[in-house]
Write an enzyme that holds these catalytic residues in place. Sequence first.
Site, mmCIF file in Angstrom:
data_model
loop_
_atom_site.group_PDB
_atom_site.id
_atom_site.type_symbol
_atom_site.label_atom_id
_atom_site.label_comp_id
_atom_site.label_asym_id
_atom_site.label_seq_id
_atom_site.Cartn_x
_atom_site.Cartn_y
_atom_site.Cartn_z
ATOM 1 N N HIS A 98 -9.674 -12.914 -22.565
ATOM 2 C CA HIS A 98 -10.740 -13.922 -22.417
ATOM 3 C C HIS A 98 -10.474 -14.827 -21.214
ATOM 4 C CE1 HIS A 98 -12.051 -13.707 -26.929
ATOM 5 N NE2 HIS A 98 -12.463 -12.675 -26.224
ATOM 6 N N ASP A 333 -0.946 3.807 -1.496
ATOM 7 C CA ASP A 333 0.453 4.162 -1.694
ATOM 8 C C ASP A 333 0.969 4.834 -0.424
ATOM 9 O OD1 ASP A 333 2.336 3.930 -3.860
ATOM 10 O OD2 ASP A 333 2.508 6.100 -3.799
ATOM 11 N N ASP A 350 11.608 -0.894 5.646
ATOM 12 C CA ASP A 350 10.974 -2.192 5.895
ATOM 13 C C ASP A 350 10.052 -2.139 7.108
ATOM 14 O OD1 ASP A 350 12.328 -3.185 3.750
ATOM 15 O OD2 ASP A 350 13.797 -4.338 4.905
ATOM 16 N N ASP A 376 5.929 -0.098 -2.506
ATOM 17 C CA ASP A 376 5.192 0.540 -1.411
ATOM 18 C C ASP A 376 3.724 0.714 -1.794
ATOM 19 O OD1 ASP A 376 5.975 2.441 -3.379
ATOM 20 O OD2 ASP A 376 5.473 4.070 -2.005
#
Length: 460
Positions: A98, A333, A350, A376
């Site tokens: 809710h 992804d 990275d 990722d």
Amino acid sequence: MEMYFKRMKDEWTGLVEQADPLIRAKAAEIAVAHAHYLSIEFYRIVRIDPHAEEFLSNEQVERQLKSAMERWIINVLSAQVDDVERLIQIQHTVAEVHARIGIPVEIVEMGFRVLKKILYPVIFSSDYSAAEKLQVYHFSINSIDIAMEVMTRAFTFSDSSASKEDENYRIFSLLENAEEEKERQIASILSWEIDIIYKILLDSDLGSSLPLSQADFGLWFNHKGRHYFSGIAEVGHISRLIQDFDGIFNQTMRNTRNLNNRSLRVKFLLQIRNTVSQIITLLRELFEEVSRHEVGMDVLTKLLNRRFLPTIFKREIAHANRTGTPLSVLIIDVDKFKEINDTWGHNTGDEILRKVSQAFYDNVRSSDYVFRYGGDEFIIVLTEASENETLRTAERIRSRVEKTKLKAANGEDIALSLSIGAAMFNGHPDYERLIQIADEALYIAKRRGRNRVELWKASL
């Protein structure tokens, strides 16, 4: 909260233990026999309230809610001692949904009142004795009241947390890279102005020009700027300027021959210049005291982290429902990221995430939102983008990343690709459902070989 729920568990357990087993059995009998009728009647009455109708108009929601309501009635009125802890958790879960959807607490309270009202004639029309009817009603109402109290308390806590995050996001949005955002939006509205002026001066077709509210700046202002600067007078001034000029623009588009008249053409050009000039002045005032602050931002990618996902989805779903404009989501992804990370190391991983994030920024509009959802995995919320526009954006991002060149430490090329699941908002008020179906589309994209875009369809 933990102490409160323990206290309510004890109270609910006491109610069940103290009730005559025969009365409990009759309450359960009423629930099983009449849950379907009670659910239908409940939603028929609740939907009369126009405020409640706003949350119940989606056919899928109504169908799911009716069956869920039937189960809830049976569970609450058939409670055994061993069921109480599970029932309290159910109330907590319902309250969270809710709060996530944004249903006001007064609608929830009205719903409980309606349920008790329609339950009364059901119990008292049974063939139980007068004393049994009274005891069954007493047990049923007390059970509903305890469930209501638990749900309302959990709702208030969830709603309060959500409100706090709403305000945190507003403050974060104000402070996050403000100078750059200011210049970007000024450049955006100037670009829109130049495009129209050139077309008029070169006597070119104005048919492809957009009113200010639909241009990039207008979309940013309606979806982000209006929220960022909520409560500040200049926001209302900018809104009126956009609205007023849209009226002038649309009137001019209906009869472009008027632009052949020099005085009318000059008047229109001056109206454009005056509107843009005023908006830029107001924008500078809004941004004047804002400085950079990165709370709520993913440190590595400089994208939003998932903290503000509920706030943004709740607002954008409300906007889509109110205006009838489209809303869509991409779940993205990085293909085989774990394998790349394990092979070439975290520094390379990275760098991949940074490059992918830059590709997102370069291929979405300023009115869209980009989140780092997990390691990722990313989510992009596209505002006012049709199905075709959503797929074009997704494909543009996929293609850009596929062409991105990255070399490993030993000079070897690393191939990058993305799998993307897309989904269009279909009216369901719970944003987690939209994420879920986009995730299903992402799964299909991976199953079909990765490096592709899939749009969720009911037939998938």
